[in-house]
Design a protein around this motif. Structure first.
Motif, mmCIF file in Angstrom:
data_model
loop_
_atom_site.group_PDB
_atom_site.id
_atom_site.type_symbol
_atom_site.label_atom_id
_atom_site.label_comp_id
_atom_site.label_asym_id
_atom_site.label_seq_id
_atom_site.Cartn_x
_atom_site.Cartn_y
_atom_site.Cartn_z
ATOM 1 N N THR A 299 0.830 -1.165 -0.062
ATOM 2 C CA THR A 299 -0.032 -0.047 -0.037
ATOM 3 C C THR A 299 0.727 1.431 -0.092
ATOM 4 O O THR A 299 0.310 2.213 0.033
ATOM 5 C CB THR A 299 -0.900 0.091 1.424
ATOM 6 N N CYS A 301 3.526 3.928 -1.759
ATOM 7 C CA CYS A 301 3.924 4.149 -3.273
ATOM 8 C C CYS A 301 5.607 4.277 -3.107
ATOM 9 O O CYS A 301 6.111 4.805 -2.260
ATOM 10 C CB CYS A 301 3.607 5.927 -3.164
ATOM 11 N N ARG A 308 -0.349 5.277 -0.335
ATOM 12 C CA ARG A 308 -0.611 5.884 -1.526
ATOM 13 C C ARG A 308 -1.962 6.791 -1.090
ATOM 14 O O ARG A 308 -2.851 6.338 -0.547
ATOM 15 C CB ARG A 308 -1.029 4.773 -2.541
ATOM 16 N N ALA A 311 -4.726 6.266 -5.621
ATOM 17 C CA ALA A 311 -3.926 5.161 -6.246
ATOM 18 C C ALA A 311 -4.188 5.371 -7.973
ATOM 19 O O ALA A 311 -5.105 5.258 -8.122
ATOM 20 C CB ALA A 311 -4.323 3.720 -5.801
ATOM 21 N N THR A 312 -2.786 5.438 -8.452
ATOM 22 C CA THR A 312 -2.933 5.361 -10.056
ATOM 23 C C THR A 312 -2.021 4.476 -10.514
ATOM 24 O O THR A 312 -0.790 4.300 -9.864
ATOM 25 C CB THR A 312 -2.646 6.647 -10.481
ATOM 26 N N VAL A 320 1.809 0.575 -9.305
ATOM 27 C CA VAL A 320 0.634 1.565 -8.728
ATOM 28 C C VAL A 320 1.433 2.683 -7.725
ATOM 29 O O VAL A 320 2.533 2.420 -6.780
ATOM 30 C CB VAL A 320 -0.149 1.170 -7.871
ATOM 31 N N CYS A 322 1.195 6.827 -6.098
ATOM 32 C CA CYS A 322 0.251 8.156 -5.878
ATOM 33 C C CYS A 322 0.105 8.947 -6.996
ATOM 34 O O CYS A 322 1.015 8.829 -7.911
ATOM 35 C CB CYS A 322 0.799 9.032 -4.661
#
Length: 356
Positions: A299, A301, A308, A311-312, A320, A322
């Motif tokens: 979880t 970044c 994050r 999340a992207t 994945v 931020c």
């Protein structure tokens, strides 16, 4: 007696009775033609709906009209349907034991029209009934009806009874074929019995008479407008029938080939031949680099080392981040922070989780 002898031949020998393989093969011949034409019309309609869409919408009606013209032509000129003539068979009325008419003599009017209706109308109605049952089943599964609806009770009873009716119909044909194999029946199909005819092989006299009739038709010179129109129609129907006859073997071969190619047994072979090779691992993702960049918690970044936010995922590599972190990095460097793969801003994919 001389006039009778010109139109009649001797009684059929034991070898004039077609085998069950010939009889069943000619039955399945037209069943292979309709799906091929239907697929062709579907491709045309999908490529240009405005121009060819009506062909797909009215395919059953257009097909039954063409089938009616084709079967009428062959019954009138050869005393057989298109598929029966393809296998060198003809129809003779029941009771013609000692003497059978030549193929060019045609069937009596009663047997002719009964044969035409059973050849064309019965498959059309059966196909329409199957489509109706399919649509009713979809409606029963996906639509909502009031519990006391009389229409719902009726079509549910119809759907429950249809499999048994269809089984009875198919069993009728199967029993008739078994009786034909054992020599207990003169017909392999109940439709022939209802039409009052039976199938026999063409004799040498039939073939000679058909060839003579064809030669007379092609050499006949007509002068009146009506006769010319009738002759043109006959020639057009004959040309269509001849094209279907000569191209049918090749068409059936390709249909069988396509059936084999798309069969479930052949799917593994197709996948092994057409599957793309497995892509190699990221060349820029070394072990030390991955240990330094990738956090232990999923979880977190990899860029800011915090939990994050927004999340992207980066579609190029699948990692994945931020949104703000990866947006700034990709905008500045045009590559993935972890793998080094070249990428762009449109490859950013926002992820939505139930927690958010």
């Amino acid at each position: 007696m001389a006039e009778v002898g010109a139109h009649l031949t001797a009684a059929p020998a034991a070898g004039d009775r077609p085998s069950v393989f010939e009889a069943v093969a000619q039955d399945s011949l037209m069943a292979a033609v309709k799906p091929a034409l239907q697929h062709l019309v579907k491709v045309l309609a999908e490529s240009n709906p405005g121009r060819y869409g009506f062909l797909w919408h009215w395919f059953d009606e257009i097909y039954i009209l063409l089938d009616l013209l084709l079967q009428q032509h062959y019954l009138a000129s050869c005393s057989a349907s298109f598929s029966e003539n393809f296998y060198s068979l003809k129809r003779i009325p029941m009771g013609e034991g000692r003497q059978q008419p030549l193929a060019t003599a045609g069937l009596p009017k009663r047997q002719h029209w009964k044969s035409l209706l059973l050849l064309v109308l019965v498959p059309y109605l059966k196909g329409k009934l199957e489509k109706l049952v399919s649509s009713l089943r979809e409606e029963d599964e996906y639509s909502i009806h009031p519990p006391s609806s009389s229409w719902k009770r009726f079509y549910r009873a119809f759907l429950a009874a249809y499999p048994y009716v269809n089984m009875t119909w198919e069993g009728w044909f199967l029993i008739q074929q078994l009786c034909y194999i054992l020599g207990k029946a003169e017909h392999h199909s109940p439709m022939l019995k209802l039409a009052g005819v039976r199938l026999v092989r063409l004799t040498a006299e039939d073939i000679q008479a058909l060839e003579k009739k064809w030669a007379e038709t092609t050499s006949c010179q007509t002068h009146s407008f009506t006769s010319r129109v009738q002759s043109a129609l006959r020639k057009a129907l004959g040309g269509i029938a001849f094209s279907l006859s000569t191209g049918l073997s090749v068409s059936v071969f390709f249909l069988q080939f396509l059936d084999w190619w798309y069969s479930s047994e052949n799917q593994e072979t197709i996948k092994s031949l057409t599957a793309l090779p497995t892509p190699p691992p990221p060349v820029h993702l070394e072990h030390e680099l991955s240990s330094a960049l990738l956090p232990s918690l999923k979880t977190v970044c990899p860029l800011c080392r915090k939990v994050r936010v927004n999340a992207t995922a980066l579609a190029t590599s699948g990692f994945v981040f931020c949104y703000r972190c990866v947006y700034s990095y990709v905008k500045a460097h045009q590559r993935c922070p972890v793998t080094g793969y070249a990428t762009e801003l449109q490859h950013l994919v926002k992820l939505y989780s139930p927690e958010s």
